[in-house]
Design an enzyme around this catalytic site. Structure first.
Site, PDB file in Angstrom:
ATOM      1  N   ALA A  66       8.425  -0.188  -0.817  1.00 49.16           N
ATOM      2  CA  ALA A  66       8.692   1.112  -0.373  1.00 49.16           C
ATOM      3  C   ALA A  66       7.951   1.404   0.931  1.00 49.16           C
ATOM      4  CB  ALA A  66       8.342   2.237  -1.597  1.00 49.16           C
ATOM      5  N   GLY A 105       8.893  -2.284  -4.520  1.00 50.14           N
ATOM      6  CA  GLY A 105      10.221  -1.699  -4.538  1.00 50.14           C
ATOM      7  C   GLY A 105      11.161  -2.857  -3.741  1.00 50.14           C
ATOM      8  N   GLU A 108      12.008  -4.594  -7.097  1.00 48.54           N
ATOM      9  CA  GLU A 108      12.877  -3.632  -7.681  1.00 48.54           C
ATOM     10  C   GLU A 108      14.090  -3.827  -7.292  1.00 48.54           C
ATOM     11  OE1 GLU A 108       9.676  -0.766  -7.362  1.00 48.54           O
ATOM     12  OE2 GLU A 108       9.936  -0.397  -9.313  1.00 48.54           O
ATOM     13  N   GLU A 128       1.943  -2.464  -6.829  1.00 46.97           N
ATOM     14  CA  GLU A 128       1.648  -1.051  -6.866  1.00 46.97           C
ATOM     15  C   GLU A 128       0.438  -0.441  -7.274  1.00 46.97           C
ATOM     16  OE1 GLU A 128       4.513  -2.351  -7.578  1.00 46.97           O
ATOM     17  OE2 GLU A 128       6.341  -1.147  -6.861  1.00 46.97           O
TER      18      GLU A 128
HETATM   19  N1  3HC Z   1       5.106   0.303   3.824  1.00 53.52           N
HETATM   20  C1  3HC Z   1       4.695   0.639   5.160  1.00 53.52           C
HETATM   21  N2  3HC Z   1       4.289  -0.069   5.990  1.00 53.52           N
HETATM   22  C2  3HC Z   1       3.715  -1.383   5.592  1.00 53.52           C
HETATM   23  C3  3HC Z   1       3.943  -1.798   4.393  1.00 53.52           C
HETATM   24  C4  3HC Z   1       4.690  -0.862   3.610  1.00 53.52           C
HETATM   25  N3  3HC Z   1       5.176  -1.215   2.240  1.00 53.52           N
HETATM   26  N4  3HC Z   1       3.661  -3.054   4.306  1.00 53.52           N
HETATM   27  C5  3HC Z   1       3.341  -3.434   5.374  1.00 53.52           C
HETATM   28  N5  3HC Z   1       3.244  -2.671   6.272  1.00 53.52           N
HETATM   29  C6  3HC Z   1       2.825  -2.535   7.640  1.00 53.52           C
HETATM   30  C7  3HC Z   1       1.188  -2.546   7.842  1.00 53.52           C
HETATM   31  O1  3HC Z   1       0.721  -1.183   7.712  1.00 53.52           O
HETATM   32  C8  3HC Z   1       1.309  -3.160   8.885  1.00 53.52           C
HETATM   33  O2  3HC Z   1       1.367  -2.178  10.069  1.00 53.52           O
HETATM   34  P1  3HC Z   1       0.782  -2.312  11.458  1.00 53.52           P
HETATM   35  O3  3HC Z   1       0.948  -3.494  11.999  1.00 53.52           O
HETATM   36  O4  3HC Z   1       1.050  -1.069  12.144  1.00 53.52           O
HETATM   37  O5  3HC Z   1      -0.680  -2.321  11.136  1.00 53.52           O
HETATM   38  C9  3HC Z   1       2.519  -3.884   9.223  1.00 53.52           C
HETATM   39  O6  3HC Z   1       3.435  -3.645   8.074  1.00 53.52           O
HETATM   40  C10 3HC Z   1       1.937  -5.458   8.878  1.00 53.52           C
HETATM   41  O7  3HC Z   1       1.442  -5.632   7.786  1.00 53.52           O
HETATM   42  P2  3HC Z   1       0.233  -6.707   7.374  1.00 53.52           P
HETATM   43  O8  3HC Z   1      -0.559  -6.585   8.524  1.00 53.52           O
HETATM   44  O9  3HC Z   1      -0.375  -6.453   6.163  1.00 53.52           O
HETATM   45  O10 3HC Z   1       1.033  -8.038   7.417  1.00 53.52           O
HETATM   46  P3  3HC Z   1       0.730  -9.405   6.599  1.00 53.52           P
HETATM   47  O11 3HC Z   1       1.630 -10.151   6.961  1.00 53.52           O
HETATM   48  O12 3HC Z   1      -0.774  -9.825   6.463  1.00 53.52           O
HETATM   49  O13 3HC Z   1       1.167  -8.999   5.178  1.00 53.52           O
HETATM   50  C11 3HC Z   1       2.540  -7.962   3.362  1.00 53.52           C
HETATM   51  C12 3HC Z   1       2.454  -8.692   4.952  1.00 53.52           C
HETATM   52  C13 3HC Z   1       2.074  -9.094   2.359  1.00 53.52           C
HETATM   53  C14 3HC Z   1       3.870  -7.414   3.136  1.00 53.52           C
HETATM   54  C15 3HC Z   1       1.732  -6.826   3.280  1.00 53.52           C
HETATM   55  O14 3HC Z   1       1.685  -6.158   4.365  1.00 53.52           O
HETATM   56  C16 3HC Z   1       1.530  -5.960   2.047  1.00 53.52           C
HETATM   57  O15 3HC Z   1       1.073  -6.328   1.047  1.00 53.52           O
HETATM   58  N6  3HC Z   1       2.267  -4.869   2.176  1.00 53.52           N
HETATM   59  C17 3HC Z   1       2.252  -3.967   0.998  1.00 53.52           C
HETATM   60  C18 3HC Z   1       3.067  -4.425  -0.210  1.00 53.52           C
HETATM   61  C19 3HC Z   1       3.140  -3.277  -1.140  1.00 53.52           C
HETATM   62  O16 3HC Z   1       2.208  -2.971  -1.792  1.00 53.52           O
HETATM   63  N7  3HC Z   1       4.147  -2.874  -1.553  1.00 53.52           N
HETATM   64  C20 3HC Z   1       4.459  -1.933  -2.607  1.00 53.52           C
HETATM   65  C21 3HC Z   1       4.659  -0.933  -2.004  1.00 53.52           C
HETATM   66  S1  3HC Z   1       4.625   0.716  -3.129  1.00 53.52           S
HETATM   67  C22 3HC Z   1       6.374   0.619  -3.750  1.00 53.52           C
HETATM   68  O17 3HC Z   1       7.125  -0.459  -3.672  1.00 53.52           O
HETATM   69  C23 3HC Z   1       6.451   1.813  -4.821  1.00 53.52           C
HETATM   70  C24 3HC Z   1       7.827   1.385  -5.591  1.00 53.52           C
HETATM   71  O18 3HC Z   1       7.785   0.982  -6.844  1.00 53.52           O
HETATM   72  C25 3HC Z   1       8.605   2.592  -5.559  1.00 53.52           C
END
Ligand code: 3HC
Length: 678
Positions: A66, A105, A108, A128
């Protein structure tokens, strides 16, 4: 090719519709992406020419989750659940083509498809929990229906993703592509159509859960018991467990209701807000104000380290681990041998634990050159000095480095308190000097304070930050001040803790209040662990402080089993009556009236002055931003991540006004920034 909107397009490949998301950087499920997906499937509805749909992503990754930046804001666009329902109800098979990371997400969405194909390097997971959340788009109900309740439990509570091979074995993906992912996924879709395979809806198949509520109850109980310590203080793991239990005990739709209600509770709570703050704060910390992020960095292909003690050895390991050769310098052969032996032993222990093969120990040790000659650092690109905290010695070393090292080499000090500008002044090239303050144990702790001297060149600073990232650290830029960010604030806390035990609190009370708050240990446990005699000498001791007297009485901390606590052979601790008496005598001699001190006062007096010091650090420009301070405390001092760091906590939990008022009552100087906001 048809553009559905700015981030989703649709093309046709001989009867196969290919829907592509292109929303850099990570294809997060923003409102635009959700709208685009809804639009694409609406466009496909009733199109009899389409026999199957392949969902792909452009750029570096499949959907990474998400869009976290939308959380806490008013909802916009199509709901994710609605999009998933449309995909799952599609009359033709939908195949997800996964590369990079399918997270949260993202996974998912893939689970709402009928089939999943990934490439060999893909990773799939539900992280998450790391954001204080649970998978809120059916992940807790669909994942266990594929990989079983036990495996799903582990995945949702750890947040650790699965690689392609494991995902295939667990049935999470149906195939691993060997060639071009999209082409293979299209071929896979054609095969599904040709073979007339069913529209596999994960929600409808409960045969792989691994048992029913009764038969799996002992598994859930054992899981809770064995993880109680790791989950202590966090709300999200238990909520995740409850949802997996619901997947086992209830029909899909009912389980979804449990997931929804638990998700909303977490999403609106302070813990998740704190953990989401930390997610962005970590990424923000890497950005250096006023510096072009694309500026060229200096090459660092070889490193010199001065000092083979605990710190120097730990620092060296970081570089050896990532393939960078290290020359380590000591003044005496026995100290050098001891330091090298400790590094080898650490590596051998890791190999015995199965972290890497024994051959890797030799490979890493092979990159290490021990020497007694500082001159051997003449070709190093980066030199890190890690000798003990004495300004004269450091200046002497930097003066010699200036003569020995090649022009352009970065000269770094691992000092934890001292003035980096004064150290730089011992050289003719202060622009090449920077602080790189590692935290003990330096091969484990993630924090790296990068100290920017008055004359440190931007390229040197940027390179120090980049090399930190390369060795797996989270770098935070600090200015030159006593103790930089972390130790300066720690000093403010310790000063209060020391006063509290004279005024009537017991060391064990102070420690308990702070561990209940979420720290892994309290200030007096920490002092015992570090050693009470650090920086103390019997000759110079005048019995002027409690610490002097403890040391004079032979209490040195954990190392000799006696400190603020007595320790048995298993390091179990009980408050030391000797220490207690020393404290009481000291208080009496100094005319300090002892009184009952409540837990709330202990907490306020330990933490509020710390926050105030953090605000002063901002007043003085010694940290770039409040969130950097949070990152320092979470990664260097065990501040509980679910409380977001001291500055987040002050702003969103304790309240800045309340803190300022309490500090005034304590007679302290209140930082203007604390009053005005960070
Ligand atoms: N939402 C918004 N922005 C995100 C994001 C997300 N899910 N994931 C990454 N970004 C952004 C980062 O803030 C960063 O922004 P910036 O360049 O402005 O600082 C940019 O994308 C690049 O991210 P990284 O520097 O972390 O890049 P990497 O290549 O090192 O890592 C990744 C990529 C493994 C995808 C890592 O970003 C990550 O782990 N992201 C989060 C994944 C996550 O937690 N997903 C679950 C979200 S909650 C959800 O999905 C709820 C659902 O169940 C309803």
């Amino acid at each position: 090719m048809t553009a559905i909107n700015n981030v989703v397009d649709l093309r046709h490949d001989n009867g196969i519709a290919v829907v592509t998301i292109d929303s850099p950087p990570v294809n997060a499920l923003s409102a635009d992406v959700r709208d685009g997906l809804a639009g694409a499937f609406a466009a496909l509805a009733g199109d009899a020419s389409v026999t199957a749909v392949v969902l792909t992503c452009a750029g570096r990754t499949f959907i990474a989750g998400a869009d976290i930046s939308e959380f806490g804001k008013p909802p916009r666009g199509a709901s994710l659940h609605a999009v998933q329902d449309v995909m799952e109800a599609s009359p033709v098979p939908v195949v997800a083509a996964i590369h990079g990371t399918a997270l949260g997400g993202g996974l998912e969405v893939a689970l709402a498809c009928h089939y999943r194909v990934c490439d060999a390097r893909a990773k799939l997971g539900l992280p998450e929990v790391k954001l204080g959340l649970l998978p809120g788009a059916g992940g807790t109900q669909r994942l266990p229906r594929i990989v079983g309740a036990a495996k799903a439990l582990e995945m949702v509570t750890s947040g650790t993703p699965m690689g392609a091979k494991d995902a295939l074995a667990a049935g999470l993906v149906d195939a691993v592509a060997t060639g071009d992912l999209t082409a293979d996924a299209i071929a896979f879709a054609r095969q599904v159509v040709a073979e007339g395979r069913p529209l596999k809806k994960v929600r409808d198949d409960s045969s792989r859960l691994g048992g029913d509520a009764a038969s799996l109850a002992p598994m859930f109980a054992a899981f809770r018991a064995s993880h109680a310590r790791a989950f202590k203080g966090f709300d999200a793991p238990e909520a995740n467990i409850k949802c997996i239990e619901a997947a086992v005990a209830l029909p899909f739709e009912e389980g979804m209701k449990v997931e929804r209600s638990e998700f909303v509770k977490l999403m609106t709570g302070l813990q998740s807000a704190a953990q989401r703050h930390v997610f962005f704060a970590e990424r923000q910390a890497a950005k250096i104000d006023g510096l072009d992020p694309k500026a060229e960095l200096l090459p660092v292909k070889s490193v010199g380290i001065i000092g083979a003690g605990t710190m120097g050895g730990g620092i060296a390991m970081n570089f050896l681990n990532v393939g960078i050769p290290v020359t380590i310098v000591e003044t005496k052969q026995d100290a050098l041998d001891r330091g090298v032996a400790v590094i080898r032993r650490n590596y051998e222990n890791s190999a015995k634990k199965g972290r890497f093969p024994m051959a890797e120990v030799e490979a890493r040790m092979g990159r290490l050159t021990p020497t007694l000659a500082l001159e051997d650092l003449k070709d190093a690109d980066l030199v890190i000095e890690a000798v003990f905290e004495n300004m004269d010695i450091k200046k002497q070393i930097f003066g010699r480095l200036d003569a020995i090292t090649k022009p352009g080499a970065i000269l770094a000090s691992n000092t934890s308190y001292l003035n980096v500008d004064e150290i730089a002044g011992a050289t003719s090239r202060p622009e090449s000097v920077v602080g790189m303050h590692f935290f003990s144990p330096a091969n484990v702790m993630r924090l790296l304070e990068v100290v920017r001297g008055a004359k440190t060149a931007p390229q040197v600073l940027a390179t120090a930050m980049a090399i930190g990232k390369n060795i797996g650290k989270i770098g935070v830029v600090a200015g030159v001040c006593h103790g930089f960010i972390g130790n300066r604030m720690l000093g403010a806390r310790q000063a209060q803790a020391n006063k509290l035990i004279l005024e009537g609190a017991r060391p064990a009370d102070v420690d308990r209040v702070l561990t209940d708050f979420g720290f892994p240990m309290g200030p007096f446990q920490m002092s015992d662990l570090a050693g009470l005699d650090i920086g103390w000498s019997a000759d110079a001791s005048k019995g002027e402080t409690v610490r002097d007297r403890l040391c004079e009485a032979g209490l040195r901390g954990q190392k000799n089993g006696k400190g603020f606590y007595d320790y048995d052979a298993e390091r179990n601790r009980t408050p030391s009556p000797v220490a207690e008496q020393i404290i009481l005598d000291y208080a009496a001699e100094n005319g300090i009236n002892r009184r009952e001190i409540g837990d709330e006062e202990i907490l306020e007096r330990c933490l509020y002055p710390m926050v105030n010091e953090g605000a002063k650090i901002l007043d003085e420009g010694m940290a770039q931003r409040a969130s950097d301070i949070d990152i320092v405390w979470i990664n260097g001092y065990g501040w509980p991540v679910y409380r977001g760091g001291p500055m987040f906590w002050a702003e969103h939990d304790a309240g800045r006004d309340k803190i300022a008022a309490a500090l005034e009552r304590m007679g302290m100087d209140v930082s203007p920034r604390l009053r005005a906001g960070f």
